[in-house]
Design a protein around this motif. Sequence first.
Motif, PDB file in Angstrom:
ATOM      1  N   ALA A   1      -2.494   2.123   4.694  1.00  0.00           N
ATOM      2  CA  ALA A   1      -1.345   1.213   4.786  1.00  0.00           C
ATOM      3  C   ALA A   1      -1.311   0.515   6.142  1.00  0.00           C
ATOM      4  CB  ALA A   1      -0.044   1.974   4.558  1.00  0.00           C
TER       5      ALA A   1
ATOM      6  N   VAL B   1       0.837  -1.204   0.000  1.00  0.00           N
ATOM      7  CA  VAL B   1       0.000   0.000   0.000  1.00  0.00           C
ATOM      8  C   VAL B   1       0.870   1.252   0.000  1.00  0.00           C
ATOM      9  CG1 VAL B   1      -1.725   1.301   1.296  1.00  0.00           C
ATOM     10  CG2 VAL B   1      -1.956  -1.163   1.053  1.00  0.00           C
TER      11      VAL B   1
ATOM     12  N   LEU C   1       1.946   1.810  -3.455  1.00  0.00           N
ATOM     13  CA  LEU C   1       0.851   2.297  -4.307  1.00  0.00           C
ATOM     14  C   LEU C   1       0.574   3.787  -4.098  1.00  0.00           C
ATOM     15  CD1 LEU C   1      -1.741  -0.620  -4.169  1.00  0.00           C
ATOM     16  CD2 LEU C   1      -0.448   0.169  -6.153  1.00  0.00           C
ATOM     17  N   VAL C   2       0.700   4.255  -2.874  1.00  0.00           N
ATOM     18  CA  VAL C   2       0.429   5.673  -2.588  1.00  0.00           C
ATOM     19  C   VAL C   2       1.697   6.519  -2.639  1.00  0.00           C
ATOM     20  CG1 VAL C   2      -1.675   5.198  -1.288  1.00  0.00           C
ATOM     21  CG2 VAL C   2       0.502   5.359  -0.079  1.00  0.00           C
ATOM     22  N   ARG C   3       2.787   5.903  -3.065  1.00  0.00           N
ATOM     23  CA  ARG C   3       4.065   6.580  -3.290  1.00  0.00           C
ATOM     24  C   ARG C   3       4.656   7.206  -2.034  1.00  0.00           C
ATOM     25  NH1 ARG C   3       1.727   8.480  -8.719  1.00  0.00           N
ATOM     26  NH2 ARG C   3       2.471   6.841 -10.069  1.00  0.00           N
ATOM     27  N   VAL C   4       4.662   6.434  -0.972  1.00  0.00           N
ATOM     28  CA  VAL C   4       5.329   6.853   0.264  1.00  0.00           C
ATOM     29  C   VAL C   4       6.589   6.010   0.385  1.00  0.00           C
ATOM     30  CG1 VAL C   4       5.167   6.926   2.783  1.00  0.00           C
ATOM     31  CG2 VAL C   4       3.174   7.503   1.396  1.00  0.00           C
TER      32      VAL C   4
ATOM     33  N   GLU D   1       2.071  13.937   2.335  1.00  0.00           N
ATOM     34  CA  GLU D   1       1.113  12.905   1.980  1.00  0.00           C
ATOM     35  C   GLU D   1      -0.197  13.113   2.741  1.00  0.00           C
ATOM     36  OE1 GLU D   1       4.081  12.326   3.268  1.00  0.00           O
ATOM     37  OE2 GLU D   1       5.251  11.300   1.749  1.00  0.00           O
TER      38      GLU D   1
ATOM     39  N   TRP E   1      -4.891   9.772   4.991  1.00  0.00           N
ATOM     40  CA  TRP E   1      -5.589   8.543   4.644  1.00  0.00           C
ATOM     41  C   TRP E   1      -4.637   7.513   4.039  1.00  0.00           C
ATOM     42  CZ3 TRP E   1      -5.231   6.917  -0.286  1.00  0.00           C
ATOM     43  CH2 TRP E   1      -4.998   7.865  -1.283  1.00  0.00           C
ATOM     44  N   ALA E   2      -3.566   7.965   3.394  1.00  0.00           N
ATOM     45  CA  ALA E   2      -2.614   7.028   2.791  1.00  0.00           C
ATOM     46  C   ALA E   2      -1.933   6.188   3.872  1.00  0.00           C
ATOM     47  CB  ALA E   2      -1.577   7.787   1.977  1.00  0.00           C
TER      48      ALA E   2
END
Length: 149
Positions: A79, A31, A34-37, A71, A74-75
């Motif tokens: 996760a 995750v 996917l959220v680019r963290v 960010e 919610w990201a």
Amino acid sequence: MIGSDVVVAGSALAIAVAVGLVAHEWSHAAVLRLVRVEYAVSYFPGRADGLVALVTTRPWAAVHPRPTGTEPPWALRLAALAPALLAVPVFGLGLSGHLTTETPVVAAAAIGWLACALPSPQDFSVAFHAGRLLERSRERTGTAHSRAD
């Protein structure tokens, strides 16, 4: 004959927990990717003395997110709670009738896998306090905005 069933079911439980613990951490990492963290995965962090201490007192894998602070909360929340999705295949097998108590080996493996699908207390902490984590990340990277603006 009952003795061999117990040994095989116990072994299936142990294997399911071992694989499930790593899958739990990988779900966090998937995750975050996917959220680019940015994140780092470490296996057997903080090694302890001896094999028994290593297996029982330390995590086998850990994901360390490195948010920049920009960010959305919610990201990180998504996760943190992602391991709950690991329960979907087990519930699917149960609802379809493929998972019954008549096969103790499969039931033991399902129980071990479901145990790993539960988000940990640290996961819930991140989910509830994602804003604080992002605020600290902004302070560390120096991207905090003035409150006077």
